[in-house]
Scaffold this motif. Structure first.
Motif, PDB file in Angstrom:
ATOM      1  N   CYS A   2     -15.373 -11.287   6.408  1.00 29.55           N
ATOM      2  CA  CYS A   2     -14.531 -10.358   5.575  1.00 29.55           C
ATOM      3  C   CYS A   2     -12.668 -11.211   6.000  1.00 29.55           C
ATOM      4  O   CYS A   2     -11.482 -11.325   5.711  1.00 29.55           O
ATOM      5  CB  CYS A   2     -13.999  -9.604   7.838  1.00 29.55           C
ATOM      6  SG  CYS A   2     -14.263  -7.804   7.889  1.00 29.55           S
ATOM      7  N   THR A  59     -11.492 -11.547   2.801  1.00 34.17           N
ATOM      8  CA  THR A  59     -10.636 -10.270   2.006  1.00 34.17           C
ATOM      9  C   THR A  59      -9.278 -10.550   2.270  1.00 34.17           C
ATOM     10  O   THR A  59      -8.808 -11.571   3.041  1.00 34.17           O
ATOM     11  CB  THR A  59     -10.878  -8.923   3.029  1.00 34.17           C
ATOM     12  OG1 THR A  59     -11.005  -9.257   4.162  1.00 34.17           O
ATOM     13  CG2 THR A  59     -12.749  -8.829   2.614  1.00 34.17           C
ATOM     14  N   CYS A  65     -10.652  -5.665   8.243  1.00 34.69           N
ATOM     15  CA  CYS A  65     -11.516  -5.268   8.463  1.00 34.69           C
ATOM     16  C   CYS A  65     -12.741  -5.312   9.310  1.00 34.69           C
ATOM     17  O   CYS A  65     -13.365  -4.615   9.146  1.00 34.69           O
ATOM     18  CB  CYS A  65     -12.167  -6.209   7.643  1.00 34.69           C
ATOM     19  SG  CYS A  65     -13.710  -6.093   5.890  1.00 34.69           S
ATOM     20  N   SER A 124     -12.540  -2.248  10.982  1.00 33.22           N
ATOM     21  CA  SER A 124     -13.317  -1.092  10.918  1.00 33.22           C
ATOM     22  C   SER A 124     -14.646  -0.746  10.294  1.00 33.22           C
ATOM     23  O   SER A 124     -15.256  -0.427  10.478  1.00 33.22           O
ATOM     24  CB  SER A 124     -12.359   0.036   9.414  1.00 33.22           C
ATOM     25  OG  SER A 124     -12.377  -1.533   8.727  1.00 33.22           O
ATOM     26  N   LEU A 125     -15.194  -2.410  11.103  1.00 31.69           N
ATOM     27  CA  LEU A 125     -16.184  -1.926  10.376  1.00 31.69           C
ATOM     28  C   LEU A 125     -17.082  -2.911  11.337  1.00 31.69           C
ATOM     29  O   LEU A 125     -18.446  -2.654  11.661  1.00 31.69           O
ATOM     30  CB  LEU A 125     -16.976  -3.506   9.249  1.00 31.69           C
ATOM     31  CG  LEU A 125     -16.265  -3.155   7.396  1.00 31.69           C
ATOM     32  CD1 LEU A 125     -16.396  -4.508   7.175  1.00 31.69           C
ATOM     33  CD2 LEU A 125     -16.492  -2.098   7.282  1.00 31.69           C
ATOM     34  N   THR A 176     -21.319  -0.317   3.644  1.00 28.66           N
ATOM     35  CA  THR A 176     -20.336   0.389   4.695  1.00 28.66           C
ATOM     36  C   THR A 176     -19.210   0.782   4.196  1.00 28.66           C
ATOM     37  O   THR A 176     -17.706   1.245   4.968  1.00 28.66           O
ATOM     38  CB  THR A 176     -20.858  -0.209   6.329  1.00 28.66           C
ATOM     39  OG1 THR A 176     -22.510   0.249   6.634  1.00 28.66           O
ATOM     40  CG2 THR A 176     -20.381   0.647   7.125  1.00 28.66           C
ATOM     41  N   ALA A 177     -18.806  -0.636   4.431  1.00 30.38           N
ATOM     42  CA  ALA A 177     -17.186  -0.934   3.488  1.00 30.38           C
ATOM     43  C   ALA A 177     -16.407   0.142   2.902  1.00 30.38           C
ATOM     44  O   ALA A 177     -15.872   0.711   2.597  1.00 30.38           O
ATOM     45  CB  ALA A 177     -16.731  -1.852   2.786  1.00 30.38           C
ATOM     46  N   SER A 228     -14.017   3.420   3.337  1.00 25.65           N
ATOM     47  CA  SER A 228     -12.800   3.826   2.677  1.00 25.65           C
ATOM     48  C   SER A 228     -12.575   4.440   2.079  1.00 25.65           C
ATOM     49  O   SER A 228     -11.736   5.608   1.915  1.00 25.65           O
ATOM     50  CB  SER A 228     -12.788   2.554   1.600  1.00 25.65           C
ATOM     51  OG  SER A 228     -11.699   2.316   0.495  1.00 25.65           O
ATOM     52  N   VAL A 282      -7.713  -0.767   3.311  1.00 23.87           N
ATOM     53  CA  VAL A 282      -9.442  -0.862   3.595  1.00 23.87           C
ATOM     54  C   VAL A 282     -10.085  -0.408   1.926  1.00 23.87           C
ATOM     55  O   VAL A 282     -11.125  -1.420   2.148  1.00 23.87           O
ATOM     56  CB  VAL A 282     -10.132   0.121   4.112  1.00 23.87           C
ATOM     57  CG1 VAL A 282      -9.140   0.136   5.825  1.00 23.87           C
ATOM     58  CG2 VAL A 282      -9.315   1.346   3.807  1.00 23.87           C
ATOM     59  N   ASN A 320     -10.543  -4.430   0.680  1.00 22.78           N
ATOM     60  CA  ASN A 320     -11.494  -4.844   1.701  1.00 22.78           C
ATOM     61  C   ASN A 320     -12.443  -5.061   1.107  1.00 22.78           C
ATOM     62  O   ASN A 320     -13.361  -5.453   0.865  1.00 22.78           O
ATOM     63  CB  ASN A 320     -11.053  -4.453   3.324  1.00 22.78           C
ATOM     64  CG  ASN A 320     -10.018  -5.499   3.416  1.00 22.78           C
ATOM     65  OD1 ASN A 320      -9.091  -6.533   2.958  1.00 22.78           O
ATOM     66  ND2 ASN A 320      -9.684  -4.954   4.872  1.00 22.78           N
ATOM     67  N   ALA A 321     -12.958  -3.596   0.897  1.00 24.38           N
ATOM     68  CA  ALA A 321     -14.079  -3.280  -0.153  1.00 24.38           C
ATOM     69  C   ALA A 321     -14.508  -3.280  -1.024  1.00 24.38           C
ATOM     70  O   ALA A 321     -15.918  -4.260  -1.101  1.00 24.38           O
ATOM     71  CB  ALA A 321     -14.551  -1.268   0.093  1.00 24.38           C
ATOM     72  N   LEU A 352     -15.816  -7.352  -0.239  1.00 27.92           N
ATOM     73  CA  LEU A 352     -16.774  -7.203   0.436  1.00 27.92           C
ATOM     74  C   LEU A 352     -17.988  -6.819  -0.761  1.00 27.92           C
ATOM     75  O   LEU A 352     -19.077  -7.244  -1.065  1.00 27.92           O
ATOM     76  CB  LEU A 352     -16.674  -6.169   1.287  1.00 27.92           C
ATOM     77  CG  LEU A 352     -16.083  -6.888   1.958  1.00 27.92           C
ATOM     78  CD1 LEU A 352     -16.470  -6.048   4.030  1.00 27.92           C
ATOM     79  CD2 LEU A 352     -16.469  -7.932   3.019  1.00 27.92           C
TER      80      LEU A 352
END
Length: 198
Positions: free
Chosen positions: A40, A43, A49, A52-53, A70-71, A75, A183, A186-187, A190
């Motif tokens: 994270c 990101t 990040c 939320s993860l 998962t990301a 989202s 999010v 961030n996804a 990742l």
């Protein structure tokens, strides 16, 4: 008396076994959480990040693919929640015509975003089963769709530009969609990390 001693020994052994399993689980989650924090950090919104993860640390473990998956799932869930909220807002009586139009436009953008994120989750699964050029093709699709979903989120927020739309509706929608966009950003980061490692 002998029965009581056996019972005490069994209780002590059970407690020791349970404690060691809890310690093993905590150690595994600690390693997974460290992995999530490290990933994270690259990101745009690292604190969000991690927040939320981390709750999915036991599922993610140290898998870049599972982290990306998962990301994307987080989202998608945030986008679906935001859409439900915006949909409810659109039913409020007494809304200005321009606000209602912006809400309806926003719902269209959010439908597109949700569709693209759903397809991305499925495409990432296909990528995980592929190698070489097939893997790159699937990951390119994921990248394109997640980027487009991010654009949809931002377009929705842009639909409320201008002072004429200032107010609670704009502020409420913006609050939801900023989180969704963050999010999703961030996804995307990742996903790109996962693609780069394969």
């Amino acid at each position: 008396m002998a029965r009581a001693s056996v019972l005490v020994v069994l209780v002590v052994v059970s407690v020791l076994l349970y404690t060691s399993r809890v310690a093993e689980s905590a150690a595994a989650n600690s390693g997974s959480t460290s992995f999530i924090k490290a990933k994270c950090s690259a990101t745009r919104y690292p604190a969000l990040c991690v927040q939320s993860l981390s709750v999915y640390a036991s599922t993610i473990q140290k898998s870049p693919k599972q982290l990306a998956h998962t990301a994307l799932t987080v989202s998608l869930a945030k986008a679906q929640s935001a859409k439900a909220f915006v949909s409810k807002l659109g039913k409020i009586k007494g809304m200005k015509a321009r606000e209602l139009e912006a809400v309806q436009d926003c719902l269209e953008e959010m439908n597109d975003s949700i569709d693209r994120l759903s397809r991305s989750v499925q495409e990432l699964e296909e990528a995980g089963k592929s190698k070489g050029q097939d893997f790159l093709w699937h990951m390119s699709n994921v990248d394109t769709w997640v980027s487009a979903a991010l654009t949809d989120d931002n377009t929705c927020v842009d639909g409320f530009a201008g002072r004429a739309l200032d107010g609670r509706v704009k502020a409420s929608i913006r609050g939801w969609l900023v989180t969704v966009a963050q999010v999703t950003s961030n996804a995307l980061a990742l996903v790109n990390q996962f693609a780069a490692k394969n």
